[in-house]
Scaffold this motif. Structure first.
Motif, short mmCIF file in Angstrom:
data_model
loop_
_atom_site.label_atom_id
_atom_site.label_comp_id
_atom_site.label_asym_id
_atom_site.label_seq_id
_atom_site.Cartn_x
_atom_site.Cartn_y
_atom_site.Cartn_z
N PRO A 146 84.43 84.43 84.83
CA PRO A 146 85.48 82.98 83.90
C PRO A 146 84.34 81.28 85.03
O PRO A 146 84.34 80.84 85.46
CB PRO A 146 87.05 82.88 84.96
N SER A 147 83.39 81.14 83.40
CA SER A 147 82.59 79.58 83.55
C SER A 147 83.65 78.79 84.30
O SER A 147 84.60 78.83 82.90
CB SER A 147 81.50 79.77 83.20
N ILE A 148 82.93 77.34 84.57
CA ILE A 148 83.57 76.23 85.11
C ILE A 148 83.46 75.82 82.94
O ILE A 148 84.80 75.17 82.46
CB ILE A 148 83.29 75.41 85.99
N LYS A 149 82.67 75.83 82.52
CA LYS A 149 82.76 76.04 81.01
C LYS A 149 83.97 75.94 80.09
O LYS A 149 84.72 75.99 78.97
CB LYS A 149 80.96 75.53 80.39
N GLN A 150 83.85 77.72 80.20
CA GLN A 150 84.90 77.97 79.36
C GLN A 150 86.54 77.69 79.79
O GLN A 150 86.93 77.99 79.50
CB GLN A 150 84.60 79.96 79.55
N MET A 210 91.15 74.66 78.44
CA MET A 210 92.19 73.43 79.19
C MET A 210 92.18 71.73 77.86
O MET A 210 92.61 71.28 78.13
CB MET A 210 91.71 72.35 80.55
N GLY A 211 90.94 72.47 78.06
CA GLY A 211 91.31 70.99 76.37
C GLY A 211 90.06 69.70 77.29
O GLY A 211 91.39 68.70 76.39
N VAL A 212 90.13 69.94 78.02
CA VAL A 212 89.07 68.86 79.01
C VAL A 212 87.13 68.56 79.17
O VAL A 212 87.23 70.35 79.07
CB VAL A 212 89.20 68.25 80.46
N PRO A 213 86.76 67.74 78.84
CA PRO A 213 85.15 68.06 78.83
C PRO A 213 85.02 68.25 80.35
O PRO A 213 85.35 68.27 81.71
CB PRO A 213 85.11 65.80 79.09
N GLN A 214 84.01 69.09 79.88
CA GLN A 214 83.60 69.87 81.73
C GLN A 214 83.26 68.21 83.29
O GLN A 214 83.42 68.85 84.01
CB GLN A 214 82.02 70.22 81.64
N ARG A 215 82.76 67.56 82.93
CA ARG A 215 82.18 66.06 83.30
C ARG A 215 84.09 65.99 84.19
O ARG A 215 83.82 66.01 85.11
CB ARG A 215 82.12 65.29 82.93
N THR A 216 84.97 65.63 83.39
CA THR A 216 86.11 65.64 84.01
C THR A 216 86.88 66.40 84.92
O THR A 216 86.85 66.33 85.71
CB THR A 216 87.37 65.49 82.73
N VAL A 244 88.10 69.55 96.54
CA VAL A 244 87.61 70.92 96.54
C VAL A 244 86.56 70.64 95.30
O VAL A 244 86.70 70.07 94.01
CB VAL A 244 88.56 71.08 96.02
N THR A 245 85.59 72.44 95.55
CA THR A 245 84.78 72.82 94.49
C THR A 245 85.91 73.80 93.43
O THR A 245 86.23 74.67 93.78
CB THR A 245 83.44 72.90 94.71
N TYR A 246 85.19 74.24 92.00
CA TYR A 246 85.35 75.58 91.00
C TYR A 246 84.70 76.79 91.84
O TYR A 246 85.50 77.57 91.70
CB TYR A 246 84.66 74.83 89.46
#
Length: 332
Positions: A245-249, A254-260, A270-272
């Protein structure tokens, strides 16, 4: 699992009392418990880790049931004293259900009548605990109810655990005094319906009213669930079942930009990567307790393409290999 899921900090005192009762030195564990001494709440992951450490100090079958036998009213704080002021056992159980978040907020407590028994259960859709922690819950609740009524004869009709059966299951029936089943849908405690009318020795209507007001006030200031983190964890769990499960995936789902997504996690401290590790560790311990699952299968279920990567990760989380952890579970 994140720090928003907690248990009452007074349970750390319970573990200290158990160490004292068993005359166990355990200096490292005592130091960890002392660090939490002033905490009102323990992250549930810390609670699980403390129980695992105690199991390494004293490996014995059904350890959590033995720990739970030490539970006294003061270990539960306001909730314990509120129960002790109620008129009957049934009334106390209703207060425990209403104010359970003062003790832990992992899963809501459900109560329903089944023939001549009252069935207590915990909604599994919110998350699962560990066998050790469930053992403490079952034994601790029964010990408390016996203390409140002064009746050692309070025996459940049946106890069901959601985990796979460990070795020496007869020890569970001996300690609980009733039939015990494993691999249930969730945790169930079946109590004889007639016991609900049993009076509580320390009942005090005036004190009960005061403590109920206090419990209501404490309930209002408890941390509320983080909707964003809850959604993120659900998406991460589904992504795990489909592979890495990559953070981009996850952000795309979730329908949000990765930067958001990065910013929202950063604002929560916390971090992913940490969230993913916590989720994998929790799931890994549950899967390892199920003897039907092989280590390669568990590695795939956690999103690892190779078992060696899972072995390294699990050792970094727990200090032992998955195989050693599983063997210790089976011996217990």
């Amino acid at each position: 699992m994140t720090d928003e899921v907690y248990v009452w900090g007074g349970l750390g005192r319970l573990l200290c009392d158990y160490l004292d009762e068993q005359a166990l030195d355990a200096p490292e564990l005592r130091a960890e418990l002392q660090a939490y001494e002033a905490s009102q709440r323990l992250p549930i992951t810390a609670w699980w880790a403390l129980l695992e450490e105690l199991a390494r100090v004293q490996p014995r079958p059904a350890l959590g049931l033995c720990i739970g036998r030490q539970v006294k009213v003061h270990h539960l704080g306001v909730l314990g004293y509120l129960g002790a002021s109620c008129e009957t056992l049934g009334e106390a159980l209703l207060r425990f259900q209403r104010f359970q978040p003062l003790l832990h907020n992992l899963t809501p407590n459900l109560v329903d009548q089944r023939g001549e028994t009252l069935r207590l259960s915990w909604d599994p859709s919110y998350g699962q605990s560990t066998l050790l922690s469930n053992e403490v819950l079952v034994s601790g609740l029964l010990s408390l109810l016996r203390n409140l009524t002064g009746r050692a004869t309070l025996i459940p009709a049946l106890v069901e655990f959601p985990e796979a059966a460990p070795g020496m299951t007869d020890v569970y029936e001996e300690l609980l005094g009733c039939p015990v089943r494993f691999e249930a849908r969730t945790l169930f405690i079946h109590l004889p319906l007639a016991t609900m009318a049993w009076p509580i020795n320390s009942r005090d209507p005036h004190l009960q009213a005061v403590l109920e007001q206090q419990a209501e006030a404490l309930l209002q200031v408890l941390p509320q669930p983080d909707a964003f983190l809850s959604e993120l964890q659900q998406v991460m769990l589904r992504s795990l079942q489909e592979g890495q499960p990559s953070i981009k995936q996850v952000a795309d789902t979730m329908g949000v930009p990765q930067r958001t997504l990065y910013r929202r996690l950063e604002s929560r401290g916390v971090t992913y990567k940490v969230l993913l590790s916590q989720m994998r560790f929790q799931l890994a311990r549950r899967y390892l307790a199920d003897r039907r699952l092989s280590l390669p299968e568990i590695a795939l279920m956690l999103g690892y393409s190779e078992q060696s990567a899972f072995n390294r990760a699990f050792k970094s989380w727990s200090g032992q290999t998955p195989l050693h952890y599983r063997r210790r579970l089976l011996v217990a």
